[in-house]
Design a protein around this motif. Sequence first.
Motif, short mmCIF file in Angstrom:
data_model
loop_
_atom_site.label_atom_id
_atom_site.label_comp_id
_atom_site.label_asym_id
_atom_site.label_seq_id
_atom_site.Cartn_x
_atom_site.Cartn_y
_atom_site.Cartn_z
N ASP A 91 -3.90 -4.44 -1.11
CA ASP A 91 -3.82 -3.13 -1.73
C ASP A 91 -3.20 -3.16 -3.12
N GLU A 133 0.14 -6.08 3.41
CA GLU A 133 -1.04 -5.41 2.86
C GLU A 133 -1.21 -5.75 1.38
N GLU A 185 -12.63 -9.41 -0.12
CA GLU A 185 -12.09 -8.62 -1.22
C GLU A 185 -12.26 -9.36 -2.55
N SER A 240 -2.67 2.25 7.92
CA SER A 240 -1.45 2.24 7.10
C SER A 240 -0.28 1.58 7.82
N GLY A 283 0.80 -1.22 0.00
CA GLY A 283 0.00 0.00 0.00
C GLY A 283 0.83 1.27 0.00
N THR A 286 -2.37 -9.23 5.37
CA THR A 286 -3.26 -8.08 5.27
C THR A 286 -4.15 -8.05 6.50
#
Length: 459
Positions: free
Chosen positions: A239, A236, A283, A430, A194, A276
Amino acid sequence: MAAQRVLIVDDEPDIRELLDITLSRMGLETFSAANLTEARNMVSDIVPDLCLTDMRLPDGNGISLVEYIQQEHAHIPVAMITAHGSVETAISALKAGAFDFISKPIELETLRKLVSTALQLEGDISRLDKAVVQDLIGEAPAIQKLRSQITKLARSQAPVHICGESGSGKEVVARLIHNNGPRAPGNFIAVNCGAIPPDLMESELFGHLKGSFTGATSDKPGLFQAAAGGTLFLDEVADLPLVMQVKLLRAIQEKAVRPVGGSEEVPTDVRLLSATHKDLAAEVEAGRFRDDLYYRINVIDLQVPSLRERAEDLPMLARALLKRIAREHGNEQAALDDSAIEALSGYSFPGNVRELENILERSLALADSGAITADDLQFSTMKPRNPAARTRKSDRDGASTWSVEEAYGDLQGYLDDMERQILSKALEESRWNKTATAKLLGISFRSLRYRLKKLQLDD
């Protein structure tokens, strides 16, 4: 010292002979079986250091042998020989507990690397158990289960997807899998998917050649090449843009990457770990993550518990973290008194272990003496982490709105509180990567740094 033993299981005499010659030249003692029944008997008789088995056998399949060895001789690594391009078979073998797989036609150099890696595991099991216990602190049932899974997965080459809330320690788990496995001498390369701009992602992962785009003044290897012989940890991973998901899938399946501007693929040898804090299955359902990539990286799913799910570990974990932080600051006298432990135990820790570390580091700097008290933790001055905790009113359409009256008498304090909560939430999402946080909020890195300092969030 006696030569290590390898059991070869294949119904084709030519394949058995090829493997026998190759492994004998490596100084290994080989034994052969032509079917599943012979193989099971020989495993018990000779107790090999490694087993190589074909998938298709006259009286069964190789996965049955993998399952048998996992149950009766779990310390013996098993590598599966599969048909070329048979991804589903390879995944099934890895799920059953196979160490790794190799495709036909067998490339001898690939075979040698696989065998050498597998045989490094011999005699390391007790060492692995001890190392994981030392590095993963806690005695809660969820942690004991995780510790056992890490020890087992460290001996495998299967792709692992690590799930868990932000700050729960997913990268710590990935490092433990790497450091306690046969790839430990190689590099552990971690990348936050990300935090990389989409237009640079292909170059970062696969590398580029000189002149392939403006600013490419020299050849640059990518992260796959940097992790060769070791582990690549994609944090992550949810992303990743869809276009990069396609290219990542090919890199995993072909075990090769094509640098930007290149015409040929470059072989690469990495173990892939991913993580993640999102629900990756959701997702996929929403169309934001490819299902074929999901099944390729999610061969084994590993759940890291939140700090709330192992609350009984908090005193032990807090003291161990403080000891490490204090040592880094040259303070050997730091300790947590009973009031501090009680205050920590009453907090929900939405940021999990990372938030606990930040609180302890700040408290150590503020403490007047060697012992940190509940007052030093400053929980009484901490604002709610979730804006929804504030009183809300509903408009005529039933939508929630902020209560304006809360700002009366202290507008700046109210605005600071709102901004503090927004920044805290963005930092958590984040994973406390400030570059990614600034991007998420649509502000410059300099502006973010100023705001964090102003609101005393820059730990």
